[in-house]
Design a protein around this motif. Sequence first.
Motif, PDB file in Angstrom:
ATOM      1  N   ASN A 173       0.978  -1.169  -0.004  1.00  0.00           N
ATOM      2  CA  ASN A 173      -0.098   0.126   0.081  1.00  0.00           C
ATOM      3  C   ASN A 173       0.852   1.279   0.101  1.00  0.00           C
ATOM      4  N   GLN A 174       1.463   1.420  -1.048  1.00  0.00           N
ATOM      5  CA  GLN A 174       2.539   2.622  -1.290  1.00  0.00           C
ATOM      6  C   GLN A 174       1.833   3.943  -1.099  1.00  0.00           C
ATOM      7  N   LEU A 175       2.580   4.770  -0.202  1.00  0.00           N
ATOM      8  CA  LEU A 175       2.161   6.341  -0.305  1.00  0.00           C
ATOM      9  C   LEU A 175       2.565   7.000  -1.543  1.00  0.00           C
ATOM     10  N   GLU A 176       1.649   7.445  -2.306  1.00  0.00           N
ATOM     11  CA  GLU A 176       1.588   8.161  -3.510  1.00  0.00           C
ATOM     12  C   GLU A 176       1.027   9.770  -3.279  1.00  0.00           C
ATOM     13  N   TYR A 213       1.519  29.207 -13.469  1.00  0.00           N
ATOM     14  CA  TYR A 213       1.603  30.178 -12.467  1.00  0.00           C
ATOM     15  C   TYR A 213       0.364  30.918 -11.748  1.00  0.00           C
ATOM     16  N   THR A 214      -0.135  31.467 -12.993  1.00  0.00           N
ATOM     17  CA  THR A 214      -1.523  32.103 -12.425  1.00  0.00           C
ATOM     18  C   THR A 214      -2.752  31.153 -12.146  1.00  0.00           C
ATOM     19  N   SER A 215      -2.966  30.496 -13.105  1.00  0.00           N
ATOM     20  CA  SER A 215      -4.190  29.509 -12.861  1.00  0.00           C
ATOM     21  C   SER A 215      -4.130  28.467 -11.990  1.00  0.00           C
ATOM     22  N   GLU A 216      -2.899  28.177 -11.691  1.00  0.00           N
ATOM     23  CA  GLU A 216      -2.886  26.806 -10.697  1.00  0.00           C
ATOM     24  C   GLU A 216      -2.037  27.054  -9.558  1.00  0.00           C
ATOM     25  N   TRP A 217      -0.864  27.461  -9.603  1.00  0.00           N
ATOM     26  CA  TRP A 217       0.073  27.867  -8.611  1.00  0.00           C
ATOM     27  C   TRP A 217      -0.604  28.907  -7.449  1.00  0.00           C
ATOM     28  N   GLN A 218      -1.088  30.022  -7.912  1.00  0.00           N
ATOM     29  CA  GLN A 218      -1.827  31.128  -7.327  1.00  0.00           C
ATOM     30  C   GLN A 218      -3.043  30.532  -6.481  1.00  0.00           C
ATOM     31  N   GLU A 219      -3.938  29.831  -7.440  1.00  0.00           N
ATOM     32  CA  GLU A 219      -5.285  29.365  -6.608  1.00  0.00           C
ATOM     33  C   GLU A 219      -4.808  28.313  -5.554  1.00  0.00           C
ATOM     34  N   TYR A 220      -4.018  27.424  -5.777  1.00  0.00           N
ATOM     35  CA  TYR A 220      -3.565  26.347  -4.761  1.00  0.00           C
ATOM     36  C   TYR A 220      -2.936  26.989  -3.609  1.00  0.00           C
ATOM     37  N   LEU A 221      -1.943  28.002  -3.699  1.00  0.00           N
ATOM     38  CA  LEU A 221      -1.109  28.683  -2.832  1.00  0.00           C
ATOM     39  C   LEU A 221      -2.039  29.644  -2.091  1.00  0.00           C
ATOM     40  N   SER A 222      -2.498  30.763  -2.807  1.00  0.00           N
ATOM     41  CA  SER A 222      -3.159  31.805  -2.082  1.00  0.00           C
ATOM     42  C   SER A 222      -4.766  31.380  -1.660  1.00  0.00           C
ATOM     43  N   GLY A 223      -5.205  30.821  -2.343  1.00  0.00           N
ATOM     44  CA  GLY A 223      -6.759  30.765  -2.179  1.00  0.00           C
ATOM     45  C   GLY A 223      -6.901  29.313  -1.254  1.00  0.00           C
ATOM     46  N   GLY A 224      -5.997  28.366  -1.314  1.00  0.00           N
ATOM     47  CA  GLY A 224      -6.315  27.141  -0.878  1.00  0.00           C
ATOM     48  C   GLY A 224      -5.729  26.942   0.624  1.00  0.00           C
ATOM     49  N   ARG A 225      -4.829  27.466   0.994  1.00  0.00           N
ATOM     50  CA  ARG A 225      -4.335  27.017   2.470  1.00  0.00           C
ATOM     51  C   ARG A 225      -4.302  25.471   2.752  1.00  0.00           C
ATOM     52  N   GLY A 226      -4.158  24.622   1.682  1.00  0.00           N
ATOM     53  CA  GLY A 226      -4.280  23.125   1.838  1.00  0.00           C
ATOM     54  C   GLY A 226      -5.417  22.546   1.984  1.00  0.00           C
ATOM     55  N   TYR A 227      -6.776  23.408   1.125  1.00  0.00           N
ATOM     56  CA  TYR A 227      -8.073  22.775   1.053  1.00  0.00           C
ATOM     57  C   TYR A 227      -8.534  22.884  -0.229  1.00  0.00           C
ATOM     58  N   VAL A 228      -7.580  22.763  -1.245  1.00  0.00           N
ATOM     59  CA  VAL A 228      -8.196  22.842  -2.602  1.00  0.00           C
ATOM     60  C   VAL A 228      -7.553  21.635  -3.245  1.00  0.00           C
ATOM     61  N   GLU A 229      -8.323  20.922  -3.865  1.00  0.00           N
ATOM     62  CA  GLU A 229      -8.108  19.650  -4.672  1.00  0.00           C
ATOM     63  C   GLU A 229      -7.211  20.012  -5.797  1.00  0.00           C
ATOM     64  N   TRP A 230      -6.154  19.177  -5.868  1.00  0.00           N
ATOM     65  CA  TRP A 230      -5.165  19.326  -7.165  1.00  0.00           C
ATOM     66  C   TRP A 230      -5.755  18.796  -8.273  1.00  0.00           C
ATOM     67  N   LYS A 231      -5.280  19.076  -9.419  1.00  0.00           N
ATOM     68  CA  LYS A 231      -5.823  18.758 -10.718  1.00  0.00           C
ATOM     69  C   LYS A 231      -5.905  17.330 -10.889  1.00  0.00           C
ATOM     70  N   THR A 232      -4.904  16.623 -10.445  1.00  0.00           N
ATOM     71  CA  THR A 232      -4.748  15.206 -10.849  1.00  0.00           C
ATOM     72  C   THR A 232      -5.757  14.333  -9.993  1.00  0.00           C
ATOM     73  N   GLY A 233      -6.122  14.880  -8.780  1.00  0.00           N
ATOM     74  CA  GLY A 233      -7.173  14.278  -7.771  1.00  0.00           C
ATOM     75  C   GLY A 233      -6.206  13.407  -6.874  1.00  0.00           C
ATOM     76  N   ARG A 234      -5.218  13.441  -7.037  1.00  0.00           N
ATOM     77  CA  ARG A 234      -4.080  12.705  -6.010  1.00  0.00           C
ATOM     78  C   ARG A 234      -3.806  13.778  -4.889  1.00  0.00           C
ATOM     79  N   PRO A 235      -3.470  13.013  -3.788  1.00  0.00           N
ATOM     80  CA  PRO A 235      -2.984  13.983  -2.792  1.00  0.00           C
ATOM     81  C   PRO A 235      -1.808  14.843  -3.245  1.00  0.00           C
ATOM     82  N   ALA A 236      -1.578  16.064  -2.781  1.00  0.00           N
ATOM     83  CA  ALA A 236      -0.302  16.829  -3.329  1.00  0.00           C
ATOM     84  C   ALA A 236       0.111  17.761  -2.383  1.00  0.00           C
TER      85      ALA A 236
END
Length: 355
Positions: A173-176, A213-236
């Motif tokens: 059960n590998q951590l991915e 940078y604009t559409s993904e990094w900033q959304e995940y970083l600034s808007g997310g604080r760890g609570y935004v799902e990443w585009k692949t659906g995997r833990p990120a």
Amino acid sequence: MSLTYTRNEKWHGNEGGPWMDGVEVTFIPEPAQWEAQFRAGNIHEGVGSPANVPIVAAEMEASQIVKFPPPGYGGTVSLSWLPDMPFHDERVRRAMSMSMDRNAVVDIYNNPADFEAVGIELTGYWYNPVSPAYGQFWLDPRGSDFGAAAAYMQHNVEEATKLLDAAGYNSGNQLEFDVIEHPRRAPIENRGEVLQAMWAEAGMKVNVTPADYTSEWQEYLSGGRGYVEWKTGRPAVLLKPNSADSDVLFWLTRFFSQAGSSVGGDEFPELDTMIFDARAIADFDARVAAVHDIQRYIVDQMVAVPYDAETESTEIYNVGVHGPERWVPWMGLENYGAASSTLAKHYWLDAALHG
């Protein structure tokens, strides 16, 4: 391409006008051309690629290497706090940290052996993630004063594997998870690939994924604080640089409190209390002690996994540059300050270097 600023005799700052005759700011986007211009004596600082500094110093007699405090940022592997994420288990977070060989990170990115060959001795520092640039406020995670949590900063793949197994992650059960690199730093540092290889030694499967940078990094970083799902659906996880600030507690407020970007999300309310209580302390020694306790807490809980390990910063100058030899302001005092902007008026060139 360059900008030339000439002396303004009517400048009001002091009698007789400014001290400098002028300033020429040159724009050289290509590191190879930057180095060529330095070797030719047309510019007097920097060779574009830090790795080439000791090479040029060995080959160019009219050069000098200067060193100054380590950078004031403190990069972290910032985690996803969405429900059912593996990072809620502190054993996973600690295993990620213990899989990192921070001494190897120093060797990879700072090349201290190459500098030693030209007479410059560099010291490796581990960020916890507070930077050693903050002086007495930094607590060395390798020192005896750090306490039991220091073990989670040590490179110990065997123990990391045991922690993962206890958390339910093993060969069956590998951590991915995905690593999201800073889009502007990734092509230079390739830090995601370095961490990917280290985590693989403990049995983790890590995917380094690009981000706009604009559409993904900033959304995940600034808007997310760890609570935004990443585009692949995997833990990120996010490789977050956490740039320097004027005061260590302001820095902690910006990146570790819920009043800022909070790399710990809403998961560590006691950390908020510790930070804001420390900001109210006026006594210097008591303030230092409170900041040390915050660092112990961050590492013990592994609120975010510190990934930076650095030596002193270095740069190369022509020996004809003279001044107070305070080449770059302490990064705990100024965010992006440099001699060229803050202290330039106190420097001068030998007559032989005047164009």
